[in-house]
Scaffold this motif. Structure first.
Motif, PDB file in Angstrom:
ATOM      1  N   TYR A  11      40.699 -15.302  15.950  1.00  0.00           N
ATOM      2  CA  TYR A  11      41.493 -15.117  15.118  1.00  0.00           C
ATOM      3  C   TYR A  11      42.751 -15.140  14.658  1.00  0.00           C
ATOM      4  N   ALA A  57      35.232 -14.821  11.975  1.00  0.00           N
ATOM      5  CA  ALA A  57      35.759 -14.274  13.512  1.00  0.00           C
ATOM      6  C   ALA A  57      37.824 -14.362  13.308  1.00  0.00           C
ATOM      7  N   THR A  93      39.041 -10.537  11.592  1.00  0.00           N
ATOM      8  CA  THR A  93      38.565  -9.907  12.512  1.00  0.00           C
ATOM      9  C   THR A  93      38.420 -10.370  14.477  1.00  0.00           C
ATOM     10  N   SER A  94      40.216  -8.541  14.550  1.00  0.00           N
ATOM     11  CA  SER A  94      40.161  -8.980  15.698  1.00  0.00           C
ATOM     12  C   SER A  94      39.187  -8.251  16.668  1.00  0.00           C
ATOM     13  N   VAL A  95      38.980  -8.580  17.820  1.00  0.00           N
ATOM     14  CA  VAL A  95      37.970  -8.249  18.609  1.00  0.00           C
ATOM     15  C   VAL A  95      37.944  -6.556  18.794  1.00  0.00           C
ATOM     16  N   SER A  96      39.113  -5.946  18.790  1.00  0.00           N
ATOM     17  CA  SER A  96      39.396  -4.390  18.455  1.00  0.00           C
ATOM     18  C   SER A  96      38.531  -3.894  17.962  1.00  0.00           C
ATOM     19  N   ARG A 119      34.432  -4.160  18.225  1.00  0.00           N
ATOM     20  CA  ARG A 119      34.857  -3.411  19.260  1.00  0.00           C
ATOM     21  C   ARG A 119      34.225  -2.092  18.340  1.00  0.00           C
ATOM     22  N   LEU A 166      34.726  -8.783  24.982  1.00  0.00           N
ATOM     23  CA  LEU A 166      35.015  -9.811  26.068  1.00  0.00           C
ATOM     24  C   LEU A 166      34.536 -11.042  26.116  1.00  0.00           C
ATOM     25  N   VAL A 205      37.768   1.497  31.904  1.00  0.00           N
ATOM     26  CA  VAL A 205      36.354   2.935  32.158  1.00  0.00           C
ATOM     27  C   VAL A 205      35.595   2.420  30.311  1.00  0.00           C
ATOM     28  N   GLU A 214      34.276   4.108  27.967  1.00  0.00           N
ATOM     29  CA  GLU A 214      34.745   5.101  27.183  1.00  0.00           C
ATOM     30  C   GLU A 214      36.493   4.820  27.304  1.00  0.00           C
ATOM     31  N   ARG A 215      36.641   3.735  26.070  1.00  0.00           N
ATOM     32  CA  ARG A 215      38.214   3.976  26.006  1.00  0.00           C
ATOM     33  C   ARG A 215      38.625   4.203  24.182  1.00  0.00           C
ATOM     34  N   THR A 216      40.457   4.214  23.999  1.00  0.00           N
ATOM     35  CA  THR A 216      40.569   4.356  23.377  1.00  0.00           C
ATOM     36  C   THR A 216      40.263   3.078  22.183  1.00  0.00           C
ATOM     37  N   VAL A 217      39.446   3.651  21.278  1.00  0.00           N
ATOM     38  CA  VAL A 217      39.457   2.496  20.121  1.00  0.00           C
ATOM     39  C   VAL A 217      40.189   3.156  18.629  1.00  0.00           C
ATOM     40  N   ALA A 218      40.380   1.767  18.062  1.00  0.00           N
ATOM     41  CA  ALA A 218      40.540   1.431  16.775  1.00  0.00           C
ATOM     42  C   ALA A 218      39.914   1.794  15.842  1.00  0.00           C
ATOM     43  N   SER A 219      41.088   3.169  14.831  1.00  0.00           N
ATOM     44  CA  SER A 219      40.348   3.666  14.091  1.00  0.00           C
ATOM     45  C   SER A 219      40.255   3.353  13.204  1.00  0.00           C
ATOM     46  N   GLU A 242      44.574   2.023  26.449  1.00  0.00           N
ATOM     47  CA  GLU A 242      43.333   2.578  25.933  1.00  0.00           C
ATOM     48  C   GLU A 242      42.550   3.342  27.453  1.00  0.00           C
ATOM     49  N   GLU A 257      45.896   6.833  20.292  1.00  0.00           N
ATOM     50  CA  GLU A 257      45.589   5.496  19.394  1.00  0.00           C
ATOM     51  C   GLU A 257      47.449   5.684  19.062  1.00  0.00           C
TER      52      GLU A 257
END
Lengths: 251, 249
Positions: free
Chosen positions: A9, A123, A126-129, A132, A156, A218, A220-225, B104, B110
């Motif tokens: 990236y 690749a 586009t960041s992995v986040s 995801r 990962l 966990v 279910e984590r915070t995901v980028a909007s 996260e 966010e």
């Protein structure tokens, strides 16, 4: 050995980087299908799509192509394999390669080369986040599918590809320094590198799992909007149109 | 009440090896505790018990008087572990993504994830490398990234496992400065190492591990003359005494 740095990236501010990952993923699938399945005229059109993506990425194309030199061995191998395996008229007496094989091999090399460039552009922009978030967004409507876990596993995998190659390089150099090049049997040489590589990968996986747990992992984590803008829809429709035309009409 | 207390903890692996035998140790708020011991003495296994990565076969670990098993999520947030192999702790594609991993997992908004990641990167001097691929960082920078990943979870205790392993002189000084900055900022810090000369001058207390047990606990001055008998190199002292063996002069 191919340089996997080309698949890293880059975070360059560009139209391709801003393109919503929820659009970019299916667009990449469409481009891949178009590149692999189109007849020659369609392949030309799909290559045009890849060239447009390269221009909009603001990543110097010469730099990408330089890093892709390592993949040229794969392309040459594809060309040679086709040239010697496709039946047809021989290109020279005593040489088992055929004209039809060379033509088919050149097309295959073109398809694979364009596909590698498309993958590198995806690749690199586009960041992995973002990947995801997009994967989780696509999978969330399906009941009983662990969308968060699958998205994390995918991210990962992408993250660790360069590390696996770095590890390979280290083990390979250590084996060369102890005279691996003197061995004549390529299978035994491959085994010398593969066994420690697998062991290192598995032990690193254990360590990464511990580190993730230590940081409260966990599913279910915070995901980028993610945000879709009108130009994202325009690009996606454009790619869909060119791909359909390439696959079904441009013969 | 101790911040963390290990009470009669033993740990036996499924293959029958015993890593810890009846270990008892308390960690007080605000201290810089050095846990020293040779390879195989059980230091890393003990560390993994301190935030619940491993569960004791017998005994109990308490966080402010509560068994860790009853407050596992809180323990993992409040007790940050920095592993010996910094590479194995990296899970993000960029420095920023890696630091954001912990927040996260805490399901913060966010904006809060971004705020914490920026604050943690800034604290360890990595904000300028936020978009860099972590595996391209130097050894010292990777350790600082691991520290940032833990700091973003706002822990009260930070535990370093062999923080100086495989680092050059500038890298060791960077990491040591980071340890002292954390301690000076009010964090409880535990440093697990056999290279005691690098941190002994700054430790408020020291524990020596041997064959899965806590063999001795005391101040550096009390224990420096017995370390050799536990397989740990005794640092050479000059006229300034233990204070004089710091790597930061």
């Amino acid at each position: 050995m191919a340089d996997v740095g080309v698949f890293e990236y880059r975070g360059t501010e560009s139209l391709l980087q801003r393109y919503d990952a929820r659009h970019k993923l299916p667009a990449l699938v469409a481009v891949a299908a178009g590149l692999l399945r189109s007849p020659p005229l369609g392949l030309l059109a799909m290559s045009g799509v890849v060239a447009c993506a390269a221009l909009s990425s603001r990543v110097p194309l010469a730099g990408i192509l330089r890093q892709l030199r390592g993949f040229s061995a794969i392309l040459v191998l594809a060309l040679v394999a086709e040239a010697f395996s496709v039946p047809g008229a021989r290109i020279a007496p005593g040489l088992p390669a055929t004209a039809q094989g060379v033509e088919s091999g050149a097309l295959l090399a073109w398809r694979l080369g364009a596909l590698i460039v498309a993958g590198a552009l995806f690749a690199g922009s586009t960041s992995v986040s973002m990947v995801r978030s997009a994967v989780a967004w696509y999978l969330r409507p399906f009941p009983f599918v662990p969308a968060g876990r699958i998205a994390t596993m995918l991210s990962l995998t992408v993250t660790f590809i360069p590390l696996v190659f770095d590890t390979y390089r280290g083990i390979h150099e250590a084996a060369l320094s102890r005279g691996m090049a003197l061995r004549r049997n390529p299978l035994r040489s491959a085994r010398i590198v593969a066994v420690p590589l697998l062991i290192r990968c598995f032990s690193r996986t254990d360590a990464v799992v511990s580190a993730m747990e230590a940081r409260c992992y966990v599913d279910e984590r915070t995901v980028a909007s993610l945000r879709s803008r009108p130009e994202d829809w325009a690009i996606t429709l454009g790619v869909a149109g060119v791909t359909s035309a390439s696959l079904f009409w441009l013969r | 009440m101790s911040l963390l207390e290990v009470r009669g903890v033993s740990h036996r692996f499924p293959d029958g090896r015993t890593a810890l035998r009846e270990v008892s140790l308390s960690i007080e708020s605000g201290e810089l505790l050095l846990i020293a011991g040779p390879n195989g003495s059980g230091k890393t296994v003990l560390m993994k018990h301190l935030n619940g990565l491993l569960a004791p076969t017998s005994g109990v670990v308490l966080l402010e008087g509560r068994p860790l098993a009853d407050c596992l999520a809180e323990a993992r947030r409040r007790v940050g572990l920095i592993f010996q192999d910094a590479d194995a702790q990296i899970v993000g594609q960029t420095v920023r993504e890696d630091v954001a991993f912990g927040p996260e997992n805490l399901r913060l908004s966010e904006e809060e994830v971004r705020r914490r990641a920026d604050a943690a990167m800034s604290a360890v001097g990595l904000l300028g490398l936020a978009d860099q691929a972590p595996h391209r960082l130097s050894g010292g920078e990777k350790r600082r990234l691991a520290v940032a990943g833990v700091l973003a979870m706002e822990p009260s205790v930070v535990i370093f496992d062999e923080p100086f392993a495989a680092l050059d002189y500038p890298g060791i000084r960077q990491v040591l400065r980071e340890i002292l900055r954390l301690h000076g900022g009010g964090h409880t810090v535990v440093v697990i190492t056999h290279e005691i000369e690098k941190v002994l001058a700054h430790a408020t207390r020291m524990a020596i591990m041997s064959a899965g047990t806590i063999a001795r606990v005391g101040t550096a001055a009390e224990l420096i003359d017995v370390v050799e008998s536990y397989g740990i190199r005794r640092p050479r002292l000059d006229a300034r005494g233990i204070r004089g063996i710091t790597w930061l002069t």
